[in-house]
Design a protein around this motif. Structure first.
Motif, PDB file in Angstrom:
ATOM      1  N   MET A   1       0.849  -1.168   0.000  1.00  0.00           N
ATOM      2  CA  MET A   1       0.000   0.000   0.000  1.00  0.00           C
ATOM      3  C   MET A   1       0.900   1.239   0.000  1.00  0.00           C
ATOM      4  SD  MET A   1      -2.877   1.162   2.856  1.00  0.00           S
ATOM      5  CE  MET A   1      -2.933  -0.488   3.444  1.00  0.00           C
ATOM      6  N   ASN A   2       0.618   2.144  -0.915  1.00  0.00           N
ATOM      7  CA  ASN A   2       1.371   3.389  -0.970  1.00  0.00           C
ATOM      8  C   ASN A   2       0.910   4.313   0.134  1.00  0.00           C
ATOM      9  OD1 ASN A   2       2.654   2.520  -3.264  1.00  0.00           O
ATOM     10  ND2 ASN A   2       1.213   3.517  -4.647  1.00  0.00           N
ATOM     11  N   LYS A   3       1.855   4.953   0.764  1.00  0.00           N
ATOM     12  CA  LYS A   3       1.508   5.909   1.809  1.00  0.00           C
ATOM     13  C   LYS A   3       1.506   7.295   1.207  1.00  0.00           C
ATOM     14  CE  LYS A   3       2.783   3.203   5.690  1.00  0.00           C
ATOM     15  NZ  LYS A   3       3.321   3.145   6.995  1.00  0.00           N
ATOM     16  N   VAL A   4       0.489   8.058   1.503  1.00  0.00           N
ATOM     17  CA  VAL A   4       0.360   9.408   0.996  1.00  0.00           C
ATOM     18  C   VAL A   4       0.748  10.370   2.104  1.00  0.00           C
ATOM     19  CG1 VAL A   4      -1.250  11.107   0.076  1.00  0.00           C
ATOM     20  CG2 VAL A   4      -1.492   8.706  -0.546  1.00  0.00           C
ATOM     21  N   GLN A   5       1.611  11.302   1.760  1.00  0.00           N
ATOM     22  CA  GLN A   5       2.029  12.290   2.748  1.00  0.00           C
ATOM     23  C   GLN A   5       0.858  13.220   3.027  1.00  0.00           C
ATOM     24  OE1 GLN A   5       5.304  14.738   1.554  1.00  0.00           O
ATOM     25  NE2 GLN A   5       5.900  15.135   3.650  1.00  0.00           N
ATOM     26  N   SER A   6       0.626  13.510   4.286  1.00  0.00           N
ATOM     27  CA  SER A   6      -0.477  14.373   4.683  1.00  0.00           C
ATOM     28  C   SER A   6       0.015  15.783   4.955  1.00  0.00           C
ATOM     29  CB  SER A   6      -1.143  13.814   5.945  1.00  0.00           C
ATOM     30  OG  SER A   6      -2.113  14.711   6.411  1.00  0.00           O
ATOM     31  N   THR A 159      -9.142  -3.785   9.886  1.00  0.00           N
ATOM     32  CA  THR A 159      -8.662  -4.566  11.029  1.00  0.00           C
ATOM     33  C   THR A 159      -7.527  -3.860  11.760  1.00  0.00           C
ATOM     34  OG1 THR A 159      -7.209  -5.806   9.539  1.00  0.00           O
ATOM     35  CG2 THR A 159      -9.372  -6.775  10.024  1.00  0.00           C
ATOM     36  N   THR A 160      -6.787  -3.037  11.050  1.00  0.00           N
ATOM     37  CA  THR A 160      -5.712  -2.242  11.630  1.00  0.00           C
ATOM     38  C   THR A 160      -5.823  -0.839  11.087  1.00  0.00           C
ATOM     39  OG1 THR A 160      -4.261  -4.178  11.690  1.00  0.00           O
ATOM     40  CG2 THR A 160      -3.208  -2.026  11.936  1.00  0.00           C
ATOM     41  N   ARG A 161      -5.954   0.125  11.965  1.00  0.00           N
ATOM     42  CA  ARG A 161      -6.091   1.527  11.546  1.00  0.00           C
ATOM     43  C   ARG A 161      -4.772   2.118  11.081  1.00  0.00           C
ATOM     44  NH1 ARG A 161     -11.021   3.796  10.641  1.00  0.00           N
ATOM     45  NH2 ARG A 161     -12.539   2.935  12.072  1.00  0.00           N
ATOM     46  N   LEU A 162      -4.872   3.031  10.129  1.00  0.00           N
ATOM     47  CA  LEU A 162      -3.709   3.789   9.711  1.00  0.00           C
ATOM     48  C   LEU A 162      -3.256   4.654  10.881  1.00  0.00           C
ATOM     49  CD1 LEU A 162      -4.879   4.914   6.158  1.00  0.00           C
ATOM     50  CD2 LEU A 162      -3.124   3.228   6.707  1.00  0.00           C
ATOM     51  N   PRO A 163      -1.978   5.007  10.946  1.00  0.00           N
ATOM     52  CA  PRO A 163      -1.483   5.837  12.052  1.00  0.00           C
ATOM     53  C   PRO A 163      -2.281   7.141  12.184  1.00  0.00           C
ATOM     54  CG  PRO A 163       0.333   5.018  10.731  1.00  0.00           C
ATOM     55  CD  PRO A 163      -0.932   4.652  10.000  1.00  0.00           C
TER      56      PRO A 163
END
Length: 166
Positions: A1-6, A159-163
């Motif tokens: 999964m690609n992480k998108v910078q916020s 099942t597991t939340r994003l940070p």
């Protein structure tokens, strides 16, 4: 999964303190208030209110189990066309158990699917791939259903939340 910078900005008041904003109610356009009330109550949703007055207004509010957000519908509550709300999301920890729960209550629920493009589903059904996400990643397995008016709901397995998410 690609992480998108916020590049998240928080709403603040004049003093610079964060202003809390919570989504608490979603308005659903329905044609038959009593039919909609029976449908959502049959799902096990809590009936919070059913108010009517002499001015031809009726408001019904129900809340899904464990949700801080409710739905309201009624007579003269919205000018939107019944069935015109789509892609409302219900987060579940077990997509198969949630699907089984709804089917046991007489709801037509799609088979579990994942999206050909990854995490979020494409509009429509063309990119739906049968079965849960092959790696069973959180946020990647879905099922869908509609209420009697055609308002569309999606079940999303998390099942597991994003940070940063509770």
């Amino acid at each position: 999964m690609n992480k998108v910078q916020s590049h998240e900005k928080t709403a603040t008041d004049a003093s610079g303190d964060a202003v809390e904003m919570k989504l608490e109610v979603v308005v659903l356009p329905v044609a038959d208030v009593d039919r909609a009330k029976r449908f959502y109550a049959n799902l096990g949703w809590r009936l919070d209110a059913d108010f009517a007055n002499a001015d031809d207004l009726r408001v019904v509010q129900l809340t899904p189990p464990g949700s801080p957000c409710s739905v309201i519908f009624g007579k003269n509550v919205t000018a939107a066309t019944p069935g015109s709300v789509h892609d409302l999301m219900l987060v579940v920890s077990d997509i198969e158990a949630a699907r089984t729960h709804l089917i046991a209550r007489g709801v037509e629920v799609s088979a579990v699917f994942h999206d050909a493009g990854g995490v979020f589903h494409h509009a429509g059904t063309a990119a739906r791939v049968p079965g849960p996400d092959p790696q069973r990643r959180s946020y990647c397995s879905w099922a869908s259903f509609s209420d009697p008016d055609g308002n569309g709901w999606l079940l999303q397995e998390v099942t597991t939340r994003l940070p940063g998410r509770v």
